[in-house]
Scaffold this motif. Structure first.
Motif, mmCIF file in Angstrom:
data_model
loop_
_atom_site.group_PDB
_atom_site.id
_atom_site.type_symbol
_atom_site.label_atom_id
_atom_site.label_comp_id
_atom_site.label_asym_id
_atom_site.label_seq_id
_atom_site.Cartn_x
_atom_site.Cartn_y
_atom_site.Cartn_z
ATOM 1 N N CYS A 99 18.118 54.442 46.985
ATOM 2 C CA CYS A 99 18.226 55.144 45.712
ATOM 3 C C CYS A 99 19.212 56.286 45.876
ATOM 4 N N CYS A 157 12.713 57.233 39.915
ATOM 5 C CA CYS A 157 13.796 58.036 39.340
ATOM 6 C C CYS A 157 14.153 57.551 37.943
ATOM 7 N N CYS A 181 17.192 59.983 44.742
ATOM 8 C CA CYS A 181 16.220 60.658 45.616
ATOM 9 C C CYS A 181 16.423 60.268 47.078
HETATM 10 ZN ZN LIG Z 1 14.828 57.459 43.520
#
Ligand SMILES: [Zn+2]
Ligand SMILES: [Zn+2]
Ligand SMILES: [Zn+2]
Length: 160
Positions: free
Chosen positions: A111, A154, A114
């Motif tokens: 990701c 997210c 994050c």
């Molecule tokens: Zn994330």
């Protein structure tokens, strides 16, 4: 495909389970899991993130395991060679394997928001790569598929 790393789970069990599996595998295969190798694996298992060799080296130095880069690189070589950790080429970083000791074709999802990393497993007999390899008589020994994107957490937390 089971994916862990983006969802909530019992991470303490995940961590200790990872170490135990690798310990058992090493014992069964006559591999020497030295204190430094074990420590590097523990550091990688602390979070589902990718760590660069220098971050790992900093940790080892703080803990008095030696400050020479070869110490970290040799431990990472050992862990990746035996499939206990994977190198993410795109990030030039390492992450602990979620399926240590099993022959598998990892699919690493990371990701960009994050920086969480999750590992899934591709069916080794169903991919395009395997079809192409079979057509040319090539024997694949190792593949790592990497994908960058935004994890479900997210996405829920709004546009990134
Ligand atoms: Zn994330
Ligand atoms: Zn975990
Ligand atoms: Zn793996």
């Amino acid at each position: 495909m089971d994916t862990i790393g983006f969802d909530h789970h019992d991470h303490a069990a995940c961590k200790s389970g990872g170490i135990e599996t690798v310990e058992r595998y090493c014992a069964a295969h006559g591999l020497n899991l030295t204190p430094v190798r074990r420590r590097v694996l523990e550091i990688l298992l602390e979070e589902h993130r990718a760590l660069g060799a220098y971050e790992i080296l900093d940790r080892l130095r703080e803990e008095g395991h030696g400050s020479q880069p070869p110490v970290a690189y040799r431990a990472l070589d050992f862990l990746t060679k035996h499939g206990f950790a994977h190198k993410i080429e795109r990030l030039n970083a390492f992450t602990a394997c979620s399926h240590p000791g099993e022959a598998h074709a990892p699919v690493i999802l990371f990701c960009r928001v994050c920086e969480a990393v999750a590992e899934g497993v591709a069916d080794p007999h169903r991919g395009n790569l395997e079809r192409v390899a079979a057509e040319t008589g090539f024997r694949i020994e190792r593949t790592v598929t990497e994908a960058e994107g935004v994890c479900s957490n997210c996405q829920r937390n709004g546009p990134a």
